[in-house]
Design an enzyme around this catalytic site. Structure first.
Site, mmCIF file in Angstrom:
data_model
loop_
_atom_site.group_PDB
_atom_site.id
_atom_site.type_symbol
_atom_site.label_atom_id
_atom_site.label_comp_id
_atom_site.label_asym_id
_atom_site.label_seq_id
_atom_site.Cartn_x
_atom_site.Cartn_y
_atom_site.Cartn_z
ATOM 1 N N GLY A 46 0.827 -1.222 0.000
ATOM 2 C CA GLY A 46 0.000 0.000 0.000
ATOM 3 C C GLY A 46 0.850 1.257 0.000
ATOM 4 O O GLY A 46 0.585 2.191 0.764
ATOM 5 N N ALA A 47 1.863 1.305 -0.870
ATOM 6 C CA ALA A 47 2.854 2.393 -0.814
ATOM 7 C C ALA A 47 2.581 3.512 -1.827
ATOM 8 O O ALA A 47 3.459 4.306 -2.129
ATOM 9 C CB ALA A 47 4.266 1.826 -0.996
ATOM 10 N N VAL A 82 -3.110 -7.414 -1.630
ATOM 11 C CA VAL A 82 -2.432 -8.226 -0.615
ATOM 12 C C VAL A 82 -3.395 -9.005 0.288
ATOM 13 O O VAL A 82 -2.958 -9.680 1.211
ATOM 14 C CB VAL A 82 -1.435 -7.390 0.238
ATOM 15 C CG1 VAL A 82 -0.258 -6.963 -0.606
ATOM 16 C CG2 VAL A 82 -2.106 -6.202 0.914
ATOM 17 N N SER A 131 -2.318 0.273 14.947
ATOM 18 C CA SER A 131 -2.987 1.542 15.256
ATOM 19 C C SER A 131 -3.204 1.672 16.756
ATOM 20 O O SER A 131 -3.426 0.664 17.448
ATOM 21 C CB SER A 131 -4.346 1.608 14.559
ATOM 22 O OG SER A 131 -5.045 2.765 14.986
ATOM 23 N N TYR A 183 -12.168 -2.521 12.749
ATOM 24 C CA TYR A 183 -10.790 -2.070 12.468
ATOM 25 C C TYR A 183 -9.912 -2.206 13.706
ATOM 26 O O TYR A 183 -8.811 -2.754 13.644
ATOM 27 C CB TYR A 183 -10.869 -0.619 11.992
ATOM 28 C CG TYR A 183 -9.554 0.097 11.809
ATOM 29 C CD1 TYR A 183 -8.744 -0.163 10.705
ATOM 30 C CD2 TYR A 183 -9.141 1.077 12.724
ATOM 31 C CE1 TYR A 183 -7.552 0.521 10.529
ATOM 32 C CE2 TYR A 183 -7.959 1.762 12.548
ATOM 33 C CZ TYR A 183 -7.163 1.482 11.443
ATOM 34 O OH TYR A 183 -5.985 2.167 11.274
ATOM 35 N N LYS A 236 -6.633 -4.655 14.221
ATOM 36 C CA LYS A 236 -5.308 -4.131 14.592
ATOM 37 C C LYS A 236 -4.829 -4.754 15.907
ATOM 38 O O LYS A 236 -3.637 -5.001 16.076
ATOM 39 C CB LYS A 236 -5.340 -2.600 14.695
ATOM 40 C CG LYS A 236 -5.584 -1.875 13.365
ATOM 41 C CD LYS A 236 -4.491 -2.100 12.338
ATOM 42 C CE LYS A 236 -4.564 -1.082 11.204
ATOM 43 N NZ LYS A 236 -3.570 -1.340 10.138
HETATM 44 P P1 NAD Z 1 -3.876 5.505 3.144
HETATM 45 O O1 NAD Z 1 -5.311 5.218 2.871
HETATM 46 O O2 NAD Z 1 -3.213 6.634 2.456
HETATM 47 O O3 NAD Z 1 -2.994 4.197 2.902
HETATM 48 C C1 NAD Z 1 -3.452 2.890 2.829
HETATM 49 C C2 NAD Z 1 -2.926 2.293 1.547
HETATM 50 O O4 NAD Z 1 -3.224 0.892 1.497
HETATM 51 C C3 NAD Z 1 -3.599 2.933 0.324
HETATM 52 O O5 NAD Z 1 -2.598 3.332 -0.584
HETATM 53 C C4 NAD Z 1 -4.441 1.807 -0.251
HETATM 54 O O6 NAD Z 1 -4.583 1.865 -1.651
HETATM 55 C C5 NAD Z 1 -3.625 0.590 0.173
HETATM 56 N N1 NAD Z 1 -4.401 -0.645 0.157
HETATM 57 C C6 NAD Z 1 -5.660 -0.826 0.635
HETATM 58 N N2 NAD Z 1 -6.054 -2.095 0.406
HETATM 59 C C7 NAD Z 1 -5.020 -2.720 -0.217
HETATM 60 C C8 NAD Z 1 -4.831 -4.039 -0.710
HETATM 61 N N3 NAD Z 1 -5.789 -4.958 -0.601
HETATM 62 N N4 NAD Z 1 -3.659 -4.335 -1.316
HETATM 63 C C9 NAD Z 1 -2.686 -3.397 -1.437
HETATM 64 N N5 NAD Z 1 -2.817 -2.127 -0.985
HETATM 65 C C10 NAD Z 1 -3.972 -1.799 -0.393
HETATM 66 O O7 NAD Z 1 -3.800 5.709 4.724
HETATM 67 P P2 NAD Z 1 -2.539 5.690 5.733
HETATM 68 O O8 NAD Z 1 -2.925 6.543 6.849
HETATM 69 O O9 NAD Z 1 -1.259 5.935 5.031
HETATM 70 O O10 NAD Z 1 -2.604 4.181 6.240
HETATM 71 C C11 NAD Z 1 -1.492 3.316 6.248
HETATM 72 C C12 NAD Z 1 -1.606 2.375 7.430
HETATM 73 O O11 NAD Z 1 -1.535 3.142 8.639
HETATM 74 C C13 NAD Z 1 -2.912 1.605 7.496
HETATM 75 O O12 NAD Z 1 -2.650 0.264 7.909
HETATM 76 C C14 NAD Z 1 -3.693 2.327 8.572
HETATM 77 O O13 NAD Z 1 -4.618 1.488 9.203
HETATM 78 C C15 NAD Z 1 -2.581 2.748 9.496
HETATM 79 N N6 NAD Z 1 -2.892 3.843 10.420
HETATM 80 C C16 NAD Z 1 -3.130 5.110 9.960
HETATM 81 C C17 NAD Z 1 -3.387 6.129 10.866
HETATM 82 C C18 NAD Z 1 -3.627 7.553 10.442
HETATM 83 O O14 NAD Z 1 -3.975 8.386 11.310
HETATM 84 N N7 NAD Z 1 -3.445 7.909 9.184
HETATM 85 C C19 NAD Z 1 -3.442 5.848 12.230
HETATM 86 C C20 NAD Z 1 -3.210 4.560 12.670
HETATM 87 C C21 NAD Z 1 -2.934 3.561 11.748
#
Ligand code: NAD
Length: 252
Positions: free
Chosen positions: A16-17, A68, A147, A161, A165
């Site tokens: 998910g990069a 994934v 998270s 969710y 996590k």
């Molecule tokens: P984001 O939505 O920008 O990133 C998530 C990425 O995962 C997206 O690019 C999406 O396309 C990709 N993705 C989703 N399903 C997928 C799959 N089946 N296969 C491949 N890629 C897939 O949001 P983010 O905030 O960068 O989130 C990244 C991680 O951080 C996540 O696991 C999220 O739960 C966690 N997180 C984020 C926060 C926050 O405040 N932003 C807080 C706690 C945890």
């Protein structure tokens, strides 16, 4: 920003990069010398931007499409990693999503399963795919993006969710036990509020501000701050840290 760690010669896969924390992790790993496989599911343009940013600083990266949550896609992701770079050293299980905000009484089987698949099964499948390589080379780093919600229980419709996590945290600890004898470390990072596209989709601005007000440091975090943490956990400097769930949440 300059390199802080020596990851030269290391190959990293970041799921998910194409946006947010995944993109920032990929860029930071590359800045420190790693070659990076930039995974994406749908966001090809985002993944291409991540790769361009890495190439602009003379780093090495390729983008690979794979959902994934699907075993066959994960096998192909690893096969393409091997075709491109011939090895793998670092896995960042970053892909994750709330999928849809729903109270438990309204939550459908489809939403529950989708949340478990993207936040938990994805880490199982990707970890399983790298373990044979890591065991053979007797080294490797698995970094799971969890998270703070896992500790708080999930508010406003995100219980599935938070549950996924929390399970990812237990998976992290168990896998650290199982893989420790092979000098493989497994850790999780538990972010609080980090400003990424995640919140455009899942957080109301007033609710976001409330949480920031309740945060001792009185601000949200940046994806770059999480990327720096990922690079540290991938480095030799973090070689004696395993089985940990490490917060990055401004003191919440
Ligand atoms: P984001 O939505 O920008 O990133 C998530 C990425 O995962 C997206 O690019 C999406 O396309 C990709 N993705 C989703 N399903 C997928 C799959 N089946 N296969 C491949 N890629 C897939 O949001 P983010 O905030 O960068 O989130 C990244 C991680 O951080 C996540 O696991 C999220 O739960 C966690 N997180 C984020 C926060 C926050 O405040 N932003 C807080 C706690 C945890």
């Amino acid at each position: 920003m300059t390199a802080q760690y020596d990851l030269r010669g290391k190959i990293a896969v970041v799921t998910g990069a194409g946006s947010g924390i995944g993109r920032s992790s990929a860029i930071t790993l590359a800045r420190n010398g790693a070659a990076v496989v930039v995974n994406y599911k749908d966001n090809e343009r985002g993944a291409a931007e991540t790769v361009s940013e890495i190439q602009a600083m003379r780093g090495n990266a390729v983008k690979v499409q794979a959902d994934v949550t699907k075993r066959e896609d994960v096998m192909r992701l690893m096969a393409e990693t091997m075709d491109n770079f011939g090895r793998v050293d670092i896995l960042v299980n970053n892909a994750g999503s709330i999928v849809k905000l729903m109270r438990i009484e309204d939550c459908t089987d489809e939403v529950w399963d989708a949340v478990m698949d993207v936040n938990l099964k994805s880490a199982f499948l990707c970890s399983q795919a790298v373990i044979p390589y890591f065991k053979e080379q007797r080294s490797g780093r698995i970094i799971n993006i969890s998270s703070l919600a896992a500790q708080l229980g999930g508010r406003g419709g995100s219980i599935p969710y938070a549950t996924a996590k929390a399970a990812l945290n237990v998976f992290t600890k168990g896998l650290a036990n199982e893989l420790g004898p092979y000098s493989i470390t497994v850790n999780a990072i538990a972010p609080g509020i980090i400003l990424t596209p995640f919140h455009d989709r899942f957080s109301r601005p007033d609710r976001l501000q409330e949480v920031i007000n309740a945060t001792p440091l009185q601000r949200a975090g940046s994806p770059e701050e999480v990327g720096g943490f990922v690079a540290f956990l991938a480095s030799n400097e973090a070689g004696f840290i395993t089985g940990e769930v490490l917060g990055i949440d401004g003191g919440r």
